[in-house]
Each structure stands twice: as C-alpha cells, then as structure tokens.
Design a protein around this motif. Structure first.
Motif, PDB file in Angstrom:
ATOM      1  N   TYR A  96       0.833  -1.206   0.000  1.00  0.00           N
ATOM      2  CA  TYR A  96       0.000   0.000   0.000  1.00  0.00           C
ATOM      3  C   TYR A  96       0.871   1.261   0.000  1.00  0.00           C
ATOM      4  CZ  TYR A  96      -3.067   3.721   1.626  1.00  0.00           C
ATOM      5  OH  TYR A  96      -3.741   4.913   1.752  1.00  0.00           O
ATOM      6  N   LYS A 127       0.858   4.049  -2.750  1.00  0.00           N
ATOM      7  CA  LYS A 127       0.478   5.412  -2.355  1.00  0.00           C
ATOM      8  C   LYS A 127       1.552   6.431  -2.724  1.00  0.00           C
ATOM      9  CE  LYS A 127      -1.025   8.071   1.675  1.00  0.00           C
ATOM     10  NZ  LYS A 127      -1.177   8.074   3.149  1.00  0.00           N
ATOM     11  N   PHE A 175      -7.034  -0.048  -1.511  1.00  0.00           N
ATOM     12  CA  PHE A 175      -6.756  -1.480  -1.401  1.00  0.00           C
ATOM     13  C   PHE A 175      -8.003  -2.195  -0.901  1.00  0.00           C
ATOM     14  CE2 PHE A 175      -2.092  -2.893  -1.276  1.00  0.00           C
ATOM     15  CZ  PHE A 175      -1.728  -2.001  -2.266  1.00  0.00           C
ATOM     16  N   ILE A 219      -5.701   2.250   4.717  1.00  0.00           N
ATOM     17  CA  ILE A 219      -6.252   0.949   4.333  1.00  0.00           C
ATOM     18  C   ILE A 219      -7.594   0.765   5.044  1.00  0.00           C
ATOM     19  CG2 ILE A 219      -5.924  -1.545   4.436  1.00  0.00           C
ATOM     20  CD1 ILE A 219      -2.972  -1.147   4.182  1.00  0.00           C
TER      21      ILE A 219
END
Length: 359
Positions: free
Chosen positions: A173, A177, A185, A353
């Motif tokens: 992630y 990002k 995600f 997330i």
C-alpha cells in the motif's frame, strides 16, 4: 489446510529409515525438508524445493535429502519433524510459520540435530531462524501496481493475519500510495496458504469490486491465471509466475533460498553451524524482483528500479515516518525508520487501508 495424503507421506518418511544406517556408514549427511504445500504449487513450497535441489547439486553424494510435502501446521507437523529427527537427519528445514512450535518441541528432544525454521522468531541452541524481507519487494511491486491500475483499486488476497503478511500488505500500500495518494486497497482473507479454488474465487470477487491489479500472499498461480483471463494485472508470489500469465504479470517477487540452504548444510557438515537469525532481502539476494512484464510502462519501470536499488543499498526503508496506524495514532515520527523488532510484530494496518484485520 487438509492433507489428504499424510499417512502416505509419513510412511514414505519411515521408509527411508531402513537406509539410514547405510547412508551414515557412507559418510553422507542426511538433510530433511518439511513443506506446508505441494512442491507443484509453483509458489512457496516449489521455491523451497529449488533450495533442496541446489543442495543436491552442490554437495552431490555427500548428502542424502528427504522432503515431505503437504504437511499441515499443527500436530501433524510435529509428527513429521520428529520422524525425520529420529531417522538420522543431521539438519532439518521446516518451512512455514505454523511449524515454529512443533520445531521447538522436537528440537528439545534431539539436541544433536540442527533445525532451521523459516519465518519464525523462536530460537534455541539447535534451532536457527531465517526469513525474507518480503515487504521490500512488495513496496516495489506496489509502485508497479499503482502505475498500471486504471481504476485506482488494487486487490490483495491474504492468507493469515500474521506479521509477515500484514507488513506485506502495508508495504504494498505504501509503495502504491507513493505514486497515487488516492489508491485504494481491497483485501480478502482466505485462511489458507494453498487452495487454488479459494484463491481464484477471491481473485474474481476482488475484480468484481473494481480491482484491476491483484496481489497475493498465497501460493498458487490461480490469481495470475484469473488475471490473464480477465485482462487485468497481477503480482506473482514466491516464484516466477510469468509462464501462467504472460500478459498479466507485472513482476514476481521471487524467494531465493538456494545460497542460504547450501551454506547452512555445509556449516552443519564442517561443524561451524550455530543458531542465529537471518533476515535477508533485496540487498542480500534472498528476495528478487523478476523481469517486468509487458504491462509495465517505461516511467513505472524507472520508478520501480529506483526504489528497488535504493532499498537494496539501504538508502530507502519502506516503513519510514511520518506514518500512522489505521486509527490515526502515530507510530513513526518524521524520518524515523521502524525497528526490526516492531516490524516482526506488526499487527495493524497503516492509515489509509480500509477494513479490519481478522481476529
């Protein structure tokens, strides 16, 4: 994970006992390997078996190897490990997180046998641990995924909520990002290391939710195969998976156990073996980012290459602050890098997330 052929495998391990005396008489070192999945998974267990084959190639008739595949984590693992130890194996590699406690129990009974546990954190005088810094490769792959995604949504098929898996999700992630701050995600936990049916179902569910790039921390090529059919992208796990999805694979994160296994068997043979903990990544060659697939554009390649090289040189750590936990609490200040101890106990998502970790 169910093991349909455990009795047969145990019988196979027992069968080698008859040759143990002869092997020892010939001066051979017996080396055992215990796999959680089949060597035909084309992922995790397959890659460990490549390490076994490297040991045989390097040491030839100086060693005798035994492997047992499809061993469930739990009591069955303890029985298999115990049988290998009782049959004269000098060094035994147990290659799944759930083999940790069974390995320690058996090791206490056989202090003269050396054990190598992959992905655990408990050691003893005759038990060493080794693991890969998989999160390093997942950060790099996150960059590729974000650059390839048109929907801005990346799917992740996860096995079990252990730190190794959680840190991989977080690293992927953060890599994504870094090039797309709005990336999303979606994560499905399948509670298995190897189940092609479940993995394929999860891949479809994620794609149906808009994910056009699929990560996995499971061991079969089912998700890349689905991605190939769906005309979306995927990241291969543990082994090179491009053969199963030549157009879909952006890269595979390949575990390279061979040099370590060869060196540790040699150490067991020459008397220099000692317990310890090894955690190798891109810089040590224990983890490799495979050649990129046709879905990787030139600008994505440049960004990923730069991140890979900086991580390998120690110039970039995927977990560098400022970083917050999912609930917004700070866990790394600006410029602060996470310590290995905290990393190996990671039990939370980073901020950004969605969803909750399974209990």
């Amino acid at each position: 994970m169910k093991f349909k052929h455990l009795a047969a495998a145990l019988a196979g391990v027992a069968a080698v006992a008859a040759g143990a005396v002869g092997a020892l008489a010939q001066g051979k070192t017996k080396v055992g390997f215990v796999y959680v999945g089949p060597i035909g998974d084309h992922g995790w267990s397959y890659q460990h078996h490549q390490g076994l084959l490297a040991v045989k190639k390097e040491l030839g008739d100086k060693v005798e190897t035994t492997h047992v595949e499809n061993v469930p984590e739990g009591p069955d693992a303890e029985r298999v490990i115990d049988q290998l130890a009782s049959q004269g194996h000098s060094i035994i590699f147990t290659t799944s997180f759930g083999f940790m406690n069974p390995t320690l129990k058996v090791a206490a009974k056989y202090p003269n046998v050396k054990f190598e546990h992959v992905s655990g954190f408990k050691r003893a005088d005759n038990v060493a641990t080794v693991n890969g810094r998989y999160y390093e490769g997942r950060y790099v792959a996150g960059i590729l995924a974000a650059k390839a995604s048109k929907s801005g949504t990346i799917g992740y098929i996860a096995s079990f909520p252990i730190p190794e898996v959680v840190m991989g999700i977080n690293a992927a992630y953060l890599g994504a990002k870094s090039v797309n701050p709005a990336v999303k995600f979606k994560i499905i936990w399948v509670s298995t290391w190897f189940d092609p049916g479940k993995e394929a179902d999860a891949a479809k569910a994620l794609a149906d939710q808009g994910a056009d790039v699929l990560f996995q921390h499971t061991d079969s090529p089912a998700a890349p195969k689905f991605a190939e059919e769906r005309k979306i992208f995927a990241i291969g796990q543990a082994s090179e998976m491009k053969a199963f999805a030549p157009n879909a694979i952006l890269t595979s994160l390949v575990n390279n156990w061979s040099p370590y296994y060869v060196s540790r068997v040699k150490a067991a043979m020459d008397g220099s073996w000692k317990s310890g903990d090894v955690w190798g990544g891109l810089g040590q060659g224990m983890l490799q980012v495979s050649p990129y697939g046709p879905g990787v554009a030139a600008d994505a390649k440049a960004l990923a290459d730069a991140a890979r090289d900086k991580i390998a040189k120690g110039e970039l750590h995927p977990f560098t602050g400022p970083l917050n936990k999912q609930d917004g609490t700070e866990f790394l200040k600006a410029g602060e890098k996470i310590a290995d101890g905290a990393l190996s106990g990671m039990n939370f998502y980073v901020q950004g997330i969605d969803g909750a970790l399974p209990k």
